[in-house]
Write an enzyme that holds these catalytic residues in place. Structure first.
Site, mmCIF file in Angstrom:
data_model
loop_
_atom_site.group_PDB
_atom_site.id
_atom_site.type_symbol
_atom_site.label_atom_id
_atom_site.label_comp_id
_atom_site.label_asym_id
_atom_site.label_seq_id
_atom_site.Cartn_x
_atom_site.Cartn_y
_atom_site.Cartn_z
ATOM 1 N N ASN A 34 -0.683 12.668 2.137
ATOM 2 C CA ASN A 34 -1.930 12.161 1.564
ATOM 3 C C ASN A 34 -3.047 12.680 2.457
ATOM 4 O OD1 ASN A 34 -4.133 10.733 0.694
ATOM 5 N ND2 ASN A 34 -3.332 8.706 1.213
ATOM 6 N N LYS A 79 -6.132 12.330 2.123
ATOM 7 C CA LYS A 79 -7.289 11.421 2.170
ATOM 8 C C LYS A 79 -8.580 12.235 2.028
ATOM 9 C CE LYS A 79 -4.527 8.119 4.655
ATOM 10 N NZ LYS A 79 -4.472 6.943 5.521
ATOM 11 N N HIS A 119 -3.874 2.920 -3.343
ATOM 12 C CA HIS A 119 -3.784 2.990 -1.879
ATOM 13 C C HIS A 119 -4.627 1.866 -1.280
ATOM 14 C CE1 HIS A 119 -4.229 4.436 2.219
ATOM 15 N NE2 HIS A 119 -3.159 5.175 2.001
ATOM 16 N N GLU A 145 -6.646 1.811 1.045
ATOM 17 C CA GLU A 145 -8.047 2.193 1.304
ATOM 18 C C GLU A 145 -8.877 2.088 0.024
ATOM 19 O OE1 GLU A 145 -7.067 5.945 3.092
ATOM 20 O OE2 GLU A 145 -6.233 4.871 4.810
ATOM 21 N N GLU A 186 3.284 0.635 2.361
ATOM 22 C CA GLU A 186 2.445 1.001 3.494
ATOM 23 C C GLU A 186 1.820 -0.254 4.104
ATOM 24 O OE1 GLU A 186 1.117 5.394 3.025
ATOM 25 O OE2 GLU A 186 -0.405 4.113 2.153
ATOM 26 N N GLY A 215 -2.775 4.796 10.087
ATOM 27 C CA GLY A 215 -3.743 5.457 10.956
ATOM 28 C C GLY A 215 -3.888 4.816 12.331
ATOM 29 N N SER A 259 1.714 5.807 9.836
ATOM 30 C CA SER A 259 2.001 6.465 11.109
ATOM 31 C C SER A 259 3.380 7.138 11.162
ATOM 32 C CB SER A 259 1.819 5.496 12.281
ATOM 33 O OG SER A 259 0.493 4.995 12.311
HETATM 34 O O1 LIG Z 1 -2.101 5.838 4.462
HETATM 35 C C1 LIG Z 1 -1.183 6.601 4.755
HETATM 36 C C2 LIG Z 1 -0.631 7.508 3.745
HETATM 37 O O2 LIG Z 1 -1.070 7.172 2.473
HETATM 38 C C3 LIG Z 1 -0.632 6.655 6.124
HETATM 39 O O3 LIG Z 1 -1.557 7.260 6.943
HETATM 40 P P1 LIG Z 1 -1.122 7.681 8.438
HETATM 41 O O4 LIG Z 1 0.148 8.463 8.293
HETATM 42 O O5 LIG Z 1 -2.272 8.484 8.947
HETATM 43 O O6 LIG Z 1 -0.903 6.399 9.176
#
Ligand SMILES: O=C(CO)COP(=O)(O)O
Length: 249
Positions: A10, A12, A95, A97, A167, A173, A213
């Site tokens: 992803n 982002k 997601h 976010e 997740e 992150g 992560s």
């Molecule tokens: O949100 C994520 C994937 O959609 C995970 O992000 P990270 O791997 O940067 O923690």
């Protein structure tokens, strides 16, 4: 039954169109692995270039979001047939976010999931608890609700082809991965929830990823768990490390 692993990046809100081609060309040889599904979910403006750059490789391109209407006065949104028109096969839905910053709810997630299936796009449906919910011991209850609403009116046939990404928000992150046992416990509970709704056939087929992560150092252990069918990878999907994650064995 052995489920085929699906390892998705992803991106982002990272990488410009000019950076997209270079990154895909760099990662292409590193993610070559015919034993797993490899998906790069990229920003909408990068999709066409990503598809072009990925031609002839095992990389499939996905979107990070999609709207649930066919077309019309929805300024700034992307319609499902815009994605299928250029060859998009997967879309991340809900997601955390998007839920946090863009007001997505379980109900809009459900509408998007239904719309994705209507267009033959595989949704990667995200769920996961906050740290407070985990500390209060309500993580699994919360996720069961997210899953049940996300799958409302989804046929068994479609559900079997869906991908769920677990997740935990506190692991995204932060460099703080869930332990393998924590990740497996929730992925197993999600499969159990799908079994209650659709029966064991669908539960055995549906693929459940872990995200939060994931890196080259922890992927092998996570993906070895019985109910973890791959990963949804953020930060590490933008680096050569992604090759090591895809070739985790
Ligand atoms: O949100 C994520 C994937 O959609 C995970 O992000 P990270 O791997 O940067 O923690």
């Amino acid at each position: 039954m052995a489920r085929r692993k699906i390892i998705a990046g992803n991106w982002k809100m990272n990488k410009t169109p000019s950076e997209t081609t270079a990154l895909i060309n760099e990662l292409k040889p590193l993610v070559a692995n015919d034993e797993v599904d490899v998906v790069f979910c990229v920003p909408a403006i990068d999709i066409i270039l990503a598809i072009e750059a990925a031609k002839g490789s095992n990389i499939q391109i996905g979107a990070e979001n999609m709207y649930y209407e066919e077309n019309g006065a929805y300024t700034g949104e992307i319609a499902p047939n815009m994605l299928t028109d250029v060859g998009v096969k997967y879309v991340i839905i809900g997601h955390s976010e998007r839920r946090e910053y863009f007001a997505e709810t379980d109900e809009t997630v459900n509408k998007k999931v239904l719309k994705a299936f209507e267009h033959g796009i595989t949704p990667i449906i995200c769920c996961g608890e906050t740290l407070t919910q985990r500390e209060q011991g309500i993580a699994i209850d919360f996720i069961r609700t997210q899953i049940k609403i996300a799958f409302q009116n989804v046929s068994a046939e479609n559900a079997a082809n869906a991908v769920i990404a677990y997740e935990p928000i506190w692991a995204i992150g932060t460099g703080k991965t869930a332990t393998t046992a924590q990740a497996e416990e929730v992925c197993k509970a999600i499969r159990e929830c799908i079994k209650e709704v659709y029966g064991s056939d669908v539960a055995e087929k549906i693929r459940i990823q872990y995200g939060g992560s994931v890196n080259a150092g922890n992927a092998a252990e996570l993906f070895a768990e019985a109910d973890i069918d791959g990963g949804l990878v953020g930060g590490a999907s933008l680096k050569p490390d992604f090759g090591k994650i895809v070739n985790y064995k």
